[in-house]
Scaffold this active site. Structure first.
Site, PDB file in Angstrom:
ATOM      1  N   LYS A  20       0.850  -1.194   0.000  1.00  0.00           N
ATOM      2  CA  LYS A  20       0.000   0.000   0.000  1.00  0.00           C
ATOM      3  C   LYS A  20       0.881   1.236   0.000  1.00  0.00           C
ATOM      4  O   LYS A  20       1.882   1.296   0.713  1.00  0.00           O
ATOM      5  CB  LYS A  20      -0.862  -0.006   1.278  1.00  0.00           C
ATOM      6  CG  LYS A  20      -1.849   1.146   1.370  1.00  0.00           C
ATOM      7  CD  LYS A  20      -3.145   0.811   0.694  1.00  0.00           C
ATOM      8  CE  LYS A  20      -4.058   2.006   0.540  1.00  0.00           C
ATOM      9  NZ  LYS A  20      -3.714   2.889  -0.593  1.00  0.00           N
ATOM     10  N   LYS A  66       4.942   2.282   8.554  1.00  0.00           N
ATOM     11  CA  LYS A  66       3.723   3.005   8.942  1.00  0.00           C
ATOM     12  C   LYS A  66       2.530   2.047   9.090  1.00  0.00           C
ATOM     13  O   LYS A  66       1.817   2.075  10.085  1.00  0.00           O
ATOM     14  CB  LYS A  66       3.437   4.019   7.827  1.00  0.00           C
ATOM     15  CG  LYS A  66       2.597   5.190   8.208  1.00  0.00           C
ATOM     16  CD  LYS A  66       2.336   6.087   6.983  1.00  0.00           C
ATOM     17  CE  LYS A  66       3.576   6.725   6.398  1.00  0.00           C
ATOM     18  NZ  LYS A  66       3.256   7.701   5.328  1.00  0.00           N
ATOM     19  N   LYS A 104       5.310   2.315  -2.946  1.00  0.00           N
ATOM     20  CA  LYS A 104       5.225   3.715  -3.373  1.00  0.00           C
ATOM     21  C   LYS A 104       5.464   3.779  -4.866  1.00  0.00           C
ATOM     22  O   LYS A 104       6.122   2.901  -5.440  1.00  0.00           O
ATOM     23  CB  LYS A 104       6.296   4.552  -2.657  1.00  0.00           C
ATOM     24  CG  LYS A 104       5.946   6.012  -2.579  1.00  0.00           C
ATOM     25  CD  LYS A 104       4.953   6.227  -1.448  1.00  0.00           C
ATOM     26  CE  LYS A 104       4.692   7.663  -1.148  1.00  0.00           C
ATOM     27  NZ  LYS A 104       4.097   7.818   0.188  1.00  0.00           N
ATOM     28  N   THR A 128      -4.918  12.628   6.843  1.00  0.00           N
ATOM     29  CA  THR A 128      -3.506  12.732   7.235  1.00  0.00           C
ATOM     30  C   THR A 128      -3.371  13.775   8.338  1.00  0.00           C
ATOM     31  O   THR A 128      -2.737  13.540   9.379  1.00  0.00           O
ATOM     32  CB  THR A 128      -2.639  13.115   6.012  1.00  0.00           C
ATOM     33  OG1 THR A 128      -2.913  12.184   4.962  1.00  0.00           O
ATOM     34  CG2 THR A 128      -1.165  13.089   6.340  1.00  0.00           C
ATOM     35  N   ASN A 159      -2.339  19.412   0.953  1.00  0.00           N
ATOM     36  CA  ASN A 159      -3.457  18.732   1.591  1.00  0.00           C
ATOM     37  C   ASN A 159      -3.238  18.565   3.100  1.00  0.00           C
ATOM     38  O   ASN A 159      -4.090  18.953   3.910  1.00  0.00           O
ATOM     39  CB  ASN A 159      -3.685  17.373   0.917  1.00  0.00           C
ATOM     40  CG  ASN A 159      -4.809  16.617   1.570  1.00  0.00           C
ATOM     41  OD1 ASN A 159      -5.900  17.150   1.775  1.00  0.00           O
ATOM     42  ND2 ASN A 159      -4.570  15.377   1.934  1.00  0.00           N
ATOM     43  N   SER A 195      -7.346   5.292   4.142  1.00  0.00           N
ATOM     44  CA  SER A 195      -7.257   4.544   2.880  1.00  0.00           C
ATOM     45  C   SER A 195      -7.661   3.086   3.117  1.00  0.00           C
ATOM     46  O   SER A 195      -8.346   2.475   2.300  1.00  0.00           O
ATOM     47  CB  SER A 195      -5.827   4.571   2.330  1.00  0.00           C
ATOM     48  OG  SER A 195      -5.609   5.700   1.540  1.00  0.00           O
TER      49      SER A 195
END
Ligand code: GLU
Length: 417
Positions: free
Chosen positions: A67, A91, A103, A187, A218, A351
């Protein structure tokens, strides 16, 4: 510029000083599992064909499908994506969601492209990497300079390739098209919960707390607004051009609306806030505040400026904003760093909620999302804080200890002949 992946591996080595892991684990965690490197041919609006370099890296999938976001940036490179995919693994394990780390990146300056060109780059990325991604293998999301609209184009392209409706392929989609409520502010909300818990531990109130936020994308803009609304004094905010500072506090929501309306950089908006002055990003980092939130990009706090940081608390909303050298300097100064892998984990947590909702076909209300996010982040925060106290290490090393332990036990359990 120093290697970002090297920074990440140095953080891992620090964790190994306090955690016994097998040789197999060290070997597996020392490099990514797999990567693709490809070029996206795009027909530009002027009729010419241009190719864009792209990457997708799966760091580790022992805890579940990989992810992580996709970054569009002219400076993105293999080293950077490698580091970011590694941090995604840490994470996800830290907040205990069933994902590994990944990523992606495309070398592109979106500011130079039309919307139609950005759409063609986005769809091209999926055509190039569709075989490498999927709801049960690797689930992308937004990152720097990618957004809900780009996720929608990518989702649509994937559905077309597969000939099926597969919303769980990607997260961070618009709410109207399979996205989750609360994802765009997640976030920042995760970081906000960390700050709230920290204030409780330190017996401090928002009213007496000054905060500077570097970055007005963001994460940064949502965080600055949330803090202001909760009563904190946000004395400085900045975007890539520079920022504004006012000791009595700014109204980030007001400044965001002017920035959007006038399409101007933040540093030119000082006249819109009483007693405010324009400052550079370097000046913002060195302001006398209680909490500093780097929410822009990596390598912002280095050995060159770490000695000049006056904040006693740093909450990392960006990925990798502090280099290992700077970490050491700040540790000696007694600065508490709430590390990126914890402070910005709210994004990937929601997510995860989006992926679950897509697979169930049943959507939750905002209250449910907020409560579940709060529970996960608050738990991870206190667990990390406890490990920090117990082992006498930094909060970053405490986070790594928890995560690496989880991934290591999965690697050892699975084994490899
Ligand atoms: N790009 C975000 C991060 O660095 C979100 C990743 C995701 O939601 O998968 O955490």
């Amino acid at each position: 510029m120093a290697s970002l992946f090297n920074n990440a591996l140095q953080q891992l080595d620090k964790a190994y000083e306090h955690l016994k892991v097998s040789k197999d684990v060290k070997e597996i965690l020392g490099s990514p599992k797999e990567a693709i490197h490809f070029w996206i041919p795009v027909r530009m609006d002027n009729g010419e064909l241009q190719t864009f370099e792209a990457f997708r890296i799966h760091y580790n999938d022992h805890l579940g499908p990989t992810k992580g976001g996709i970054r569009f940036s002219p400076a993105v490179c293999l080293d950077e994506v490698e580091a970011l995919s590694f941090w995604m693994m840490i994470k996800c394990a830290l907040v205990d969601i069933p994902f590994g780390g990944a990523k992606g990146g495309v070398v592109v300056d979106t500011k130079q492209l039309s919307q139609a060109e950005i759409e063609r780059v986005s769809r091209g990325f999926v055509r190039g990497a569709a075989g490498f991604m999927g709801p049960d293998r690797d689930i992308p999301a937004p990152d720097m300079y990618t957004n809900a609209k780009i996720m929608l184009w990518m989702s649509d392209e994937y559905n077309t390739i597969r000939g099926k409706y597969k919303p769980a392929f990607i997260t961070g989609k618009p709410v109207a098209l399979g996205g989750s409520l609360g994802r765009d502010s997640a976030t920042a909300r995760g970081g906000f919960f960390c700050i709230r818990e920290l204030m409780k531990l330190k017996n401090k109130t928002p009213e007496k707390t000054k905060v500077a936020v570097q970055g007005f994308g963001n994460a940064g803009s949502h965080l600055a607004i949330m803090l202001h609304e909760a009563g904190y004094t946000v004395t400085a905010i900045s975007d890539s051009s520079g920022g504004v500072h006012c000791e009595e506090g700014l109204d980030p929501k007001h400044l965001l609306s002017i920035k959007k309306k006038e399409k101007k950089p933040l540093k030119s908006l000082a006249s819109h806030a009483p007693n405010a002055r324009a400052i550079t990003n370097e000046q913002l980092l060195e302001l006398k505040v209680d909490i500093l939130c780097p929410a822009a990009m990596e390598n912002q706090i280095t050995k060159e400026n770490a000695g000049k940081i006056k904040a006693q608390i740093i909450v990392e909303l960006a990925n990798g904003p502090t280099t290992p050298n700077a970490d050491e300097i700040l540790e000696k100064k007694g600065v508490l760093i709430v590390p990126d892998v914890l402070a910005n984990a709210g994004g990937v947590t929601v997510s995860y909620f989006e992926w679950v909702q897509n697979r169930e076909g049943y959507y939750w209300d905002e209250d449910m999302i907020d409560r579940r996010l709060d529970k996960i982040i608050t738990k991870a925060f206190h667990r990390t804080n406890d490990v920090m106290k117990e082992k006498g290490v930094t909060m970053r090393t405490a986070a790594f200890l928890t995560s690496v332990k989880r991934v290591a036990s999965a690697i050892d359990a699975k084994g490899l002949i």
